[in-house]
Design a protein around this motif. Structure first.
Motif, mmCIF file in Angstrom:
data_model
loop_
_atom_site.group_PDB
_atom_site.id
_atom_site.type_symbol
_atom_site.label_atom_id
_atom_site.label_comp_id
_atom_site.label_asym_id
_atom_site.label_seq_id
_atom_site.Cartn_x
_atom_site.Cartn_y
_atom_site.Cartn_z
ATOM 1 N N VAL A 163 0.865 -1.187 0.000
ATOM 2 C CA VAL A 163 0.000 0.000 0.000
ATOM 3 C C VAL A 163 0.899 1.234 0.000
ATOM 4 C CG1 VAL A 163 -1.936 1.154 1.132
ATOM 5 C CG2 VAL A 163 -1.555 -1.290 1.513
ATOM 6 N N ASP A 164 0.728 2.074 -0.975
ATOM 7 C CA ASP A 164 1.540 3.286 -1.063
ATOM 8 C C ASP A 164 0.798 4.478 -0.481
ATOM 9 O OD1 ASP A 164 3.888 2.425 -2.197
ATOM 10 O OD2 ASP A 164 2.953 2.291 -4.171
ATOM 11 N N ARG A 165 1.566 5.512 -0.189
ATOM 12 C CA ARG A 165 1.009 6.786 0.282
ATOM 13 C C ARG A 165 -0.015 6.567 1.404
ATOM 14 N NH1 ARG A 165 1.671 7.323 -5.103
ATOM 15 N NH2 ARG A 165 -0.454 6.671 -5.565
ATOM 16 N N VAL A 166 0.451 5.932 2.438
ATOM 17 C CA VAL A 166 -0.435 5.598 3.555
ATOM 18 C C VAL A 166 -0.751 6.844 4.393
ATOM 19 C CG1 VAL A 166 -0.541 4.288 5.709
ATOM 20 C CG2 VAL A 166 0.340 3.220 3.637
ATOM 21 N N TRP A 223 6.782 7.343 24.019
ATOM 22 C CA TRP A 223 7.049 7.883 22.684
ATOM 23 C C TRP A 223 6.798 9.379 22.672
ATOM 24 C CZ3 TRP A 223 9.339 5.534 18.759
ATOM 25 C CH2 TRP A 223 9.292 6.138 17.503
ATOM 26 N N GLN A 224 7.709 10.113 22.125
ATOM 27 C CA GLN A 224 7.561 11.569 22.045
ATOM 28 C C GLN A 224 6.916 11.917 20.716
ATOM 29 O OE1 GLN A 224 8.165 13.680 24.312
ATOM 30 N NE2 GLN A 224 9.959 13.137 25.536
ATOM 31 N N GLY A 225 5.741 12.522 20.777
ATOM 32 C CA GLY A 225 5.160 13.012 19.527
ATOM 33 C C GLY A 225 3.911 12.258 19.120
ATOM 34 N N SER A 226 3.198 12.843 18.175
ATOM 35 C CA SER A 226 1.892 12.318 17.802
ATOM 36 C C SER A 226 1.926 11.443 16.549
ATOM 37 C CB SER A 226 0.947 13.498 17.547
ATOM 38 O OG SER A 226 1.539 14.316 16.538
ATOM 39 N N GLY A 227 3.073 11.374 15.909
ATOM 40 C CA GLY A 227 3.161 10.671 14.618
ATOM 41 C C GLY A 227 2.860 9.187 14.725
ATOM 42 N N LEU A 228 3.386 8.550 15.768
ATOM 43 C CA LEU A 228 3.174 7.107 15.912
ATOM 44 C C LEU A 228 1.690 6.802 16.117
ATOM 45 C CD1 LEU A 228 4.212 4.208 16.203
ATOM 46 C CD2 LEU A 228 4.672 4.667 18.607
ATOM 47 N N ARG A 229 1.052 7.610 16.933
ATOM 48 C CA ARG A 229 -0.381 7.380 17.180
ATOM 49 C C ARG A 229 -1.187 7.553 15.884
ATOM 50 N NH1 ARG A 229 -4.456 7.133 20.923
ATOM 51 N NH2 ARG A 229 -3.029 6.973 22.668
ATOM 52 N N ALA A 230 -0.845 8.604 15.163
ATOM 53 C CA ALA A 230 -1.567 8.834 13.905
ATOM 54 C C ALA A 230 -1.340 7.656 12.955
ATOM 55 C CB ALA A 230 -1.089 10.125 13.255
ATOM 56 N N PHE A 231 -0.111 7.173 12.955
ATOM 57 C CA PHE A 231 0.179 6.046 12.068
ATOM 58 C C PHE A 231 -0.576 4.793 12.493
ATOM 59 C CE2 PHE A 231 2.545 2.105 11.492
ATOM 60 C CZ PHE A 231 2.396 1.982 10.118
ATOM 61 N N THR A 232 -0.514 4.457 13.786
ATOM 62 C CA THR A 232 -1.153 3.206 14.218
ATOM 63 C C THR A 232 -2.664 3.275 13.994
ATOM 64 O OG1 THR A 232 -1.046 4.009 16.484
ATOM 65 C CG2 THR A 232 0.541 2.360 15.881
ATOM 66 N N SER A 233 -3.196 4.463 14.159
ATOM 67 C CA SER A 233 -4.626 4.598 13.936
ATOM 68 C C SER A 233 -4.970 4.301 12.476
ATOM 69 C CB SER A 233 -5.027 6.027 14.328
ATOM 70 O OG SER A 233 -6.301 6.298 13.873
ATOM 71 N N ARG A 234 -4.175 4.865 11.579
ATOM 72 C CA ARG A 234 -4.437 4.627 10.155
ATOM 73 C C ARG A 234 -4.226 3.145 9.812
ATOM 74 N NH1 ARG A 234 -4.207 8.405 5.482
ATOM 75 N NH2 ARG A 234 -5.492 9.437 7.000
ATOM 76 N N MET A 235 -3.160 2.596 10.388
ATOM 77 C CA MET A 235 -2.863 1.181 10.108
ATOM 78 C C MET A 235 -3.998 0.277 10.603
ATOM 79 S SD MET A 235 0.256 -1.054 11.665
ATOM 80 C CE MET A 235 -0.273 -0.715 13.340
#
Ligand SMILES: O=C(O)CCC(=O)C(=O)O
Ligand SMILES: [Fe+2]
Length: 677
Positions: free
Chosen positions: A212-215, A308-320
């Motif tokens: 899957v591209d451009r996740v 974890w510092q920051g919101s990126g991981l949460r945003a990613f796991t949510s999308r995943m």
């Protein structure tokens, strides 16, 4: 009991809400179409009014005003009920806006597109009956008018509105199960997303993997990359372990030429904020946007930081999570996915680090899907670090080239012993690329040697039943994870032993490195094997055997795909040879020898008189860094004799790894205690 009652009450409420939305959607379409079609064909309608059919004109205008007032009334009523039904409300609003736009832009809108939009709206909201009724009315209203196609298009649309969308035929989930309510809702609210997920699911079933591209959106991706790099910079990633686990209790060991990544396990919780007094390592309740709960099971090493510092991981796991659940909705064997691991963040530092061919779930450890996500914005062909999947597509499906392969995803095929065709698919680790595959034996895979630092986030989604079974036999989820790692190393050891045996039989002329290996080849020296002195120590465990035997491989790889030849190898127990003795390789000045006796383990490093820096790392590793410029403290001149016992390591074997880059050679010596792995 009370709970059941509440549940029923909620279901009734949701039915009522849906019915009202459906009526509203039907009226909206009726109203908009009536205006729109009247507008487009006003001359016909006026003609029609004047000449023949007053009753129809009345019915049209009545329908118009009635629809309008009902529509408005309904709209207001709905707004008043407001926020409680936020999600459905929002979806409806969006969908209606879409219809409105389609209908009120005469240039881009034809009766057909308007009708189609209404059909879609009905399917989107699960209001097929109501929409079909609305469209039938339109068809009847236009019966006998000019141009005739309006009536027939509307009739066709009414028929189409009754059909379920294409993807619904393949739905595998039980949509009446409240556990799947949010997935069902997503599917019905966004049919285009459903269609997309359906395509991914079909590909996964056919190929056993899907790319899957451009996740992520750009800004989220950049944020996530920033967080991962910070975690690495802050020293929160540790060398990937092949076995062992619990900090301090078990011996860990690292074989860089088998698995060369640095690893950290994280949930998406922010780091402890001392002012809030919140527990640092708590696993949060999952939110609606992140509905798959984590398990504690992936916390293979609690000594590692998990905040974890920051919101990126949460945003990613949510999308995943969303993506995986949408795909799972169409795949029967994914119906029991209920949880996933924490994020395993990895960095392969370059220097030809790699991860040899392996399966993530060879013996029913509960892992169902592996999800890889790459974070390398500057990756270019030649940088290495591609993931290579070995897949045998489902025989019952068409098994040609991978359906989703793009220009950079390479595939090659070779027959397996059973006669089916195994494809090697090579996928670049480019930022924003996600690779999803079955974790079991269907998809062995490897990470090719990487010449540049390479970052990735890996998750495993668990099958609840298989995981429970595996946990039951392992004791706890924690122990299960340890077993998974041990299983993995056992297989890797077998593999290495096999390739070693093979290498001893392979003539030197076959031992040619690919261009990808060149940076290593010029620096690498032959390995030492353990010396012959007999001793009465306990039999070596599989892991210690691996450490000893794999000293014969120093990370030189062939690029042949499946089975790595070990180009320069000394049989275990044989004396050391220098790579310069082996035809086809650049001679180097470096050599080392490991000797073992009952009471000492000695590594002798000859660096041709250059200074070396010795570092003893938490009693488990000795790093010997050889530099052209002596860097400071503990430096000495080679030849250097290190007595592991004298260094407090009480070791019986020593494995040595070379990491070579730009003139610096690092020998990493690792001591393993018997019986501890
Ligand atoms: O990082 C990758 O591309 C794959 C990693 C992997 O296979 C693993 O950690 O099991
Ligand atoms: Fe893997």
């Amino acid at each position: 009991m009370i709970h059941q009652h509440r549940q029923q009450e909620r279901e009734r409420e949701s039915q009522r809400e849906k019915k009202s939305h459906c009526m509203q959607a039907g009226m909206h379409c009726r109203y908009m179409l009536t205006i729109d079609l009247s507008d487009m064909y006003w001359s016909d309608i006026i003609l029609f009014l004047l000449s023949r059919c007053l009753s129809l004109s009345l019915s049209l205008s009545l329908s118009l005003s009635l629809s309008l007032s009902l529509s408005l009334g309904c709209w207001q009523g709905e707004w008043a009920r407001g926020a409680r039904h936020g999600r459905h409300r929002k979806a409806l609003k969006k969908a209606l806006d879409g219809v409105e736009r389609a209908l009120t832009q005469p240039k881009s809108s034809t009766p057909d597109t308007a009708l189609k939009r209404c059909v879609e709206l009905g399917q989107q909201l699960g209001c097929v009956e109501e929409m079909a009724a609305a469209l039938t009315e339109i068809a009847q209203a236009f019966q006998g008018t000019q141009p005739a196609p309006v009536a027939s298009s509307a009739a066709a649309a009414a028929a189409a509105a009754k059909q379920q969308p294409h993807w619904q035929h393949d739905l595998a989930l039980d949509s009446t199960n409240p556990r799947y309510a949010h997935v069902s809702q997503l599917l019905t609210e966004a049919p285009d997303v459903a269609e997309y997920a359906h395509g991914l699911a079909l590909t996964l079933q056919r190929q056993h993997y899907v790319v899957v591209d451009r996740v992520l959106d750009d800004h989220v991706l950049r944020q996530f990359i920033h967080e991962v790099k910070s975690a690495h910079r802050d020293g929160n990633l540790k060398p990937g372990q092949l076995a062992g686990g619990r900090a301090g209790a078990n011996t860990k060991y690292v074989l860089g030429h088998v698995r060369g990544d640095q690893v950290g396990w994280f949930n998406q919780d922010p780091c402890h904020d001392s002012s809030s007094g919140r527990a640092e390592l708590a696993i949060t309740e999952e939110t609606a946007s992140d509905p798959t709960p984590t398990t504690e099971s992936a916390q293979a090493d609690r000594s590692q930081p998990r905040c974890w510092q920051g919101s990126g991981l949460r945003a990613f796991t949510s999308r995943m999570n969303t993506l995986v659940q949408l795909i799972a909705a169409f795949v029967p064997e994914l119906q029991r996915i209920e949880s996933r691991s924490e994020a395993m963040i990895t960095c392969y530092p370059g220097n030809s680090t790699r991860y040899i061919r392996h399966c993530d779930n060879p013996h029913r450890n509960g892992r169902k899907l592996t999800v890889l996500f790459y974070l390398n914005e500057e990756w270019q062909p030649g940088d290495g670090g591609e993931v290579r999947l070995f897949v045998t597509p489902d025989e019952h499906q068409h098994a040609a080239a991978p359906a989703d392969s793009d220009d950079e995803t390479e595939a090659s095929a070779s027959p397996t012993p059973s006669g089916s065709v195994e494809q090697a698919v090579t996928i670049p680790p480019r930022a924003n690329t996600m690779v999803i595959f079955f974790s079991d034996r269907r998809v062995p895979h490897e990470v090719l040697p990487t010449n540049v630092p390479r970052f990735a986030a890996t998750h495993w989604f668990y099958d609840a039943d298989e995981r429970a079974e595996a946990e039951a036999s392992a004791g706890t989820a924690f122990e299960l994870d340890q077993q998974i790692e041990e299983e993995r190393i056992r297989r890797e050891i077998e593999k290495f032993e096999a390739t070693q045996a093979q290498a001893q039989m392979v003539p030197a002329k076959n031992q040619v490195n690919s261009p990808r290996d060149e940076p290593m080849a010029s620096d690498v020296i032959a390995a030492a094997a353990t010396g012959g002195a007999s001793h009465n120590k306990p039999a070596m465990t599989a892991a210690t055997t691996a450490a000893a035997s794999t000293t014969a491989d120093l990370g030189m790889t062939s690029d042949s795909g499946r089975d790595e030849a070990t180009p320069v190898s000394a049989p275990v127990g044989s004396p050391i040879e220098s790579a310069s003795d082996s035809p086809g390789h650049t001679p180097t000045a470096w050599s080392h020898r490991v000797q073992k006796s009952d009471d000492a383990l000695i590594v002798r490093v000859d660096t041709d008189g250059l200074p070396v820096e010795v570092h003893v790392d938490n009693e488990q590793y000795i790093s010997i860094t050889v530099k052209s410029q002596a860097p400071g403290t503990l430096s000495t001149r080679s030849p250097l004799v290190l007595d592991a016992k004298a260094l407090g390591m009480d070791a019986t074997t020593l494995s040595v790894k070379h990491i070579a880059k730009s003139g610096v050679i690092k020998l990493k010596a690792q001591a393993l205690r018997p019986g501890n792995t």
